[in-house]
Motif scaffolding. Structure first.
Motif, PDB file in Angstrom:
ATOM      1  N   ARG A 255       0.897  -1.263  -0.133  1.00 29.24           N
ATOM      2  CA  ARG A 255       0.004   0.028  -0.261  1.00 29.24           C
ATOM      3  C   ARG A 255       0.921   1.263  -0.152  1.00 29.24           C
ATOM      4  NH1 ARG A 255      -5.442  -0.267   0.830  1.00 29.24           N
ATOM      5  NH2 ARG A 255      -6.177  -2.593   1.092  1.00 29.24           N
TER       6      ARG A 255
ATOM      7  N   GLY B  69       1.701   5.082   0.383  1.00 26.81           N
ATOM      8  CA  GLY B  69       1.164   6.223   1.527  1.00 26.81           C
ATOM      9  C   GLY B  69       1.853   6.082   2.937  1.00 26.81           C
ATOM     10  N   SER B  70       1.367   6.900   3.798  1.00 25.14           N
ATOM     11  CA  SER B  70       2.123   6.680   4.966  1.00 25.14           C
ATOM     12  C   SER B  70       1.904   5.576   5.971  1.00 25.14           C
ATOM     13  CB  SER B  70       1.475   7.974   6.055  1.00 25.14           C
ATOM     14  OG  SER B  70       0.053   7.618   6.398  1.00 25.14           O
TER      15      SER B  70
ATOM     16  N   ARG C 203      -1.766   5.532   7.568  1.00 29.53           N
ATOM     17  CA  ARG C 203      -2.705   5.449   6.791  1.00 29.53           C
ATOM     18  C   ARG C 203      -2.948   4.142   6.031  1.00 29.53           C
ATOM     19  NH1 ARG C 203      -6.201   8.925   4.798  1.00 29.53           N
ATOM     20  NH2 ARG C 203      -5.186  10.624   5.343  1.00 29.53           N
TER      21      ARG C 203
ATOM     22  N   GLN D 147      -4.019   1.526   8.796  1.00 26.01           N
ATOM     23  CA  GLN D 147      -5.386   1.773   9.246  1.00 26.01           C
ATOM     24  C   GLN D 147      -6.390   1.210   8.243  1.00 26.01           C
ATOM     25  OE1 GLN D 147      -6.448   5.974   9.707  1.00 26.01           O
ATOM     26  NE2 GLN D 147      -8.351   5.497  10.093  1.00 26.01           N
ATOM     27  N   THR D 148      -6.018   1.378   6.900  1.00 26.64           N
ATOM     28  CA  THR D 148      -7.020   0.932   5.880  1.00 26.64           C
ATOM     29  C   THR D 148      -6.907  -0.618   5.703  1.00 26.64           C
ATOM     30  OG1 THR D 148      -6.339   3.199   4.742  1.00 26.64           O
ATOM     31  CG2 THR D 148      -7.506   1.324   3.435  1.00 26.64           C
TER      32      THR D 148
ATOM     33  N   ARG E  17      -8.815  -2.456   8.488  1.00 30.22           N
ATOM     34  CA  ARG E  17     -10.300  -1.993   8.395  1.00 30.22           C
ATOM     35  C   ARG E  17     -11.199  -3.223   8.938  1.00 30.22           C
ATOM     36  NH1 ARG E  17     -12.032   1.420   3.848  1.00 30.22           N
ATOM     37  NH2 ARG E  17     -10.515   2.859   4.492  1.00 30.22           N
TER      38      ARG E  17
ATOM     39  N   ARG F 226      -6.414   4.970  16.014  1.00 25.51           N
ATOM     40  CA  ARG F 226      -7.407   5.466  14.662  1.00 25.51           C
ATOM     41  C   ARG F 226      -7.827   3.695  14.094  1.00 25.51           C
ATOM     42  NH1 ARG F 226      -4.429   9.756  11.162  1.00 25.51           N
ATOM     43  NH2 ARG F 226      -4.434  11.584  12.580  1.00 25.51           N
TER      44      ARG F 226
ATOM     45  N   PRO G  26      -7.613  10.584  16.635  1.00 26.47           N
ATOM     46  CA  PRO G  26      -6.217  10.951  15.769  1.00 26.47           C
ATOM     47  C   PRO G  26      -5.085  11.301  16.717  1.00 26.47           C
ATOM     48  CG  PRO G  26      -7.756  12.687  15.497  1.00 26.47           C
ATOM     49  CD  PRO G  26      -8.572  11.723  16.019  1.00 26.47           C
TER      50      PRO G  26
END
Length: 308
Positions: A92, A94-95, A98, A101-102, A105, A135, A259
């Motif tokens: 994935r 991105g950071s 994130r 977290q994604t 889910r 988060r 957050p």
């Protein structure tokens, strides 16, 4: 009861290091124990195609590197556990926050590594994992990369403070102890370093015992097979948890959801200092709790200051 899924995969972060494979191994054993799928996640950053200081940089290298890391991790899991464990992967962009977290889910649990062992760097690393737990939609298990594996049959320890912050942590601790067939130790530190409770009645043991009884109400009936030991202490809570963790397979603590979970110094220190895996279970404030908090604020008497 919490709302996280009970049937989702065990998700684990993969970083390609040798110590990181130990974290993958921990997650694989958790997935086998639960009869769940293992999902390997490799976050990566994709940078612009050209930079003056790096004219030969290939932006596709990051994605390809993440896929190679995942391939090696799958190979490791197959060598250790054969085809009995269902494994899937995802790279994935991105950071880290994130991406994980994604990916988590719909997970039953997210497993990550504790990157630093001690000192200020350990606190910074712990804060990052605490932010992730705040988060994520599932409990986050932080595993020391160089920790010593727990002995077979080691129990679960949960720290409670008598507030709603402990509710989801207690549920997760009972469920985990029941699934593993081990005992549960409930630790409550009766310390009020910033308050004086001159109006309290009874001994501190009686007050602490009442707090624990109220927190555990109903769970004995839900999980009658779990043997529970109650530990009441006046020691600092992190010290008490560290002492109990020496013979534990897992320590469970609560945290604020959101957050910026910066108001959880005990949880942050627990992540940074304990040598066994720590499960951080976020508490999501309910409308009833929010209304109660507002009523408490509105009932506070006005304070009038006279300047002479």
């Amino acid at each position: 009861m919490n709302t996280w899924t009970r049937t989702g995969p065990v998700v684990v972060e993969v970083d390609g290091s040798t110590d990181g494979l130990r974290i993958v191994d921990y997650a694989a054993r958790e997935a086998l124990r639960a009869g769940a799928e293992l999902l390997l996640v490799a976050p990566y950053h994709n940078y612009p195609a050209y930079a003056p200081m790096m004219p030969l940089y290939d932006p596709q290298g990051a994605a390809a590197g993440a896929e190679e890391i995942l391939r090696q991790a799958v190979e490791f899991v197959r060598d250790e556990y054969g085809a009995d464990l269902k494994v899937s992967t995802t790279a994935r962009e991105g950071s880290r926050l994130r991406a994980l977290q994604t990916a988590a889910r719909d997970a039953r649990v997210l497993v990550v590594a504790r990157e630093q062992d001690s000192g200020p760097a350990g606190i910074v690393s712990a804060q990052g994992n605490l932010a992730l737990a705040g988060r994520a939609s599932c409990p986050v298990v932080v595993v020391p990369a160089r920790g010593t594996p727990a002995a077979a049959g080691s129990g679960v320890v949960v720290g409670i403070d008598g507030t709603p912050l402990s509710l989801e942590a207690v549920e997760f601790a009972f469920r985990t102890a029941a699934e593993r067939g081990v005992n549960l130790t409930v630790v409550h530190s009766h310390r009020h370093p910033y308050q004086r409770h001159v109006a309290e009645k009874g001994t501190w043991q009686e007050r602490a015992g009442l707090t624990v009884s109220e927190t555990l109400a109903g769970w004995h009936e839900e999980y009658p097979q779990v043997i529970v030991t109650r530990l009441l202490t006046t020691r600092p809570v992190v010290a008490a948890l560290a002492h109990e963790s020496r013979q534990a397979a897992l320590v469970v603590v609560g945290a604020h959801a959101g957050p910026l979970p910066i108001g959880d110094p005990v949880t942050r220190r627990t992540i940074a200092e304990l040598t066994c895996p720590v499960a951080v279970v976020a508490h999501h404030v309910t409308p009833a709790e929010r209304a109660r908090w507002r009523r408490t604020l509105s009932s506070t008497p006005d304070v009038v200051c006279t300047i002479r």
